[in-house]
Design a protein around this motif. Structure first.
Motif, short mmCIF file in Angstrom:
data_model
loop_
_atom_site.label_atom_id
_atom_site.label_comp_id
_atom_site.label_asym_id
_atom_site.label_seq_id
_atom_site.Cartn_x
_atom_site.Cartn_y
_atom_site.Cartn_z
N SER A 88 0.86 -1.18 0.00
CA SER A 88 0.00 0.00 0.00
C SER A 88 0.90 1.23 0.00
N TRP A 89 0.29 2.41 -0.10
CA TRP A 89 1.06 3.64 -0.13
C TRP A 89 1.90 3.75 1.15
N ASN A 209 -0.56 2.29 -6.16
CA ASN A 209 0.10 2.95 -5.03
C ASN A 209 0.54 4.38 -5.33
N ILE A 210 0.27 4.85 -6.55
CA ILE A 210 0.44 6.28 -6.85
C ILE A 210 -0.92 6.81 -7.34
N HIS A 211 -1.94 6.42 -6.60
CA HIS A 211 -3.32 6.67 -7.02
C HIS A 211 -3.59 8.16 -7.24
N CYS A 212 -3.11 9.01 -6.34
CA CYS A 212 -3.40 10.45 -6.47
C CYS A 212 -2.81 11.02 -7.76
N ALA A 235 -10.24 18.45 -5.74
CA ALA A 235 -11.40 17.59 -5.48
C ALA A 235 -11.22 16.18 -6.02
N TRP A 236 -10.60 16.05 -7.20
CA TRP A 236 -10.47 14.74 -7.83
C TRP A 236 -9.41 13.85 -7.16
N CYS A 237 -8.67 14.41 -6.21
CA CYS A 237 -7.65 13.62 -5.50
C CYS A 237 -8.07 13.24 -4.08
N ARG A 238 -9.14 13.83 -3.58
CA ARG A 238 -9.47 13.66 -2.16
C ARG A 238 -9.74 12.22 -1.78
N GLU A 239 -10.51 11.52 -2.59
CA GLU A 239 -10.83 10.12 -2.27
C GLU A 239 -9.57 9.28 -2.16
N ARG A 243 -7.83 7.59 1.20
CA ARG A 243 -7.62 6.14 1.17
C ARG A 243 -6.18 5.81 1.53
N ASP A 244 -5.24 6.55 0.96
CA ASP A 244 -3.83 6.34 1.29
C ASP A 244 -3.57 6.59 2.77
N LYS A 245 -4.17 7.64 3.31
CA LYS A 245 -3.97 7.98 4.72
C LYS A 245 -4.47 6.86 5.64
#
Length: 251
Positions: A88-89, A209-212, A235-239, A243-245
């Protein structure tokens, strides 16, 4: 003292001295000198066989690359290239930032790149995007790394762990690009950034693992060849960010 004396005297003097220097200060001069001589000899042989001769900058970068190799407990490792197998990240070490980069090819072969910089707690530092022009995907991935490092430089960040999902781009940066590569200049400019006076590590990452960075590449329709910065999470990166956090390794 360079060639102001007999060659044998010059070789002996350099083989036994330890001059002051800034760029290679962490290695013994004898090790630096022997590597440099070997690489100059290789360059000379390439010229003899009409393979093209590398520039002095390429020789310096090759020397640095070899000097960064280490053997610890019988295992070869490298200070620039690090093999990670994250599930995971994973946040960077304390004092470092993690730079995730990605690139894509859009309509009419136009390339764009995006990236996200985060700290050891997973907090957002900066996002960015840039239109690159007409490039193949491997070169666009290299330019994503270059753009990300330039953003870090502008933010006065000096300890960076870069993650890219392109093994081809990483290999092109690490290996000799040869004089006839069509995008040799772009490769050399990026490689030059890697070997500047800062601490950079490059690792390969799975796309998830580089989702954002990936979501920025897929979502944003960037047209500007200037770097667009995002000091706040778009906004398009928040989800993906949250999730990474929640799932980040070590968190």
């Amino acid at each position: 003292m360079f060639f102001s004396c007999d060659l044998q005297v010059w070789l002996k003097k350099n083989g036994s001295s330890n001059p002051s220097r800034a760029r290679f200060h962490q290695w013994p001069w004898t090790r630096i000198f022997s590597h440099a001589c070997w690489l100059i000899w290789k360059a000379h042989c390439k010229q003899l066989f009409s393979e093209g001769i590398p520039s002095s900058l390429e020789v310096q970068q090759q020397c640095l690359f070899h000097l960064m190799e280490e053997v610890t407990m019988g295992t070869l490792s490298h200070k620039l290239l690090q093999h990670n197998h994250e599930r995971s990240w994973t946040p960077p070490k304390e004092g470092e930032v993690r730079l995730d980069v990605d690139a894509s090819i859009r309509q009419y072969s136009q390339a764009t790149c995006d990236g996200v910089i985060r700290d050891a707690t997973g907090e957002w530092i900066m996002g960015f995007e840039k239109a690159l022009g007409a490039y193949p995907v491997s070169t666009a991935e290299i330019l994503a790394i270059k753009t990300g490092l330039e953003v870090c430089k502008g933010l006065h960040i000096s300890d960076i762990h870069v993650y890219s999902d392109s093994l081809e781009a990483i290999n092109m940066l690490i290996k000799d690009s040869r004089t006839n590569h069509p995008f040799k200049e772009e490769i050399e400019e990026t490689r030059k950034l890697l070997y500047e006076e800062w601490n950079v590590i490059i690792s390969h990452a799975n796309r998830e693992n580089i989702h954002c960075a990936d979501s920025m590449t897929r979502t944003v329709q960037v047209a500007s060849q200037d770097v667009i910065l995002y000091p706040e999470i778009p906004a398009w990166c928040r989800e993906g960010f949250w999730r990474d956090k929640r799932t980040m390794a070590g968190g």
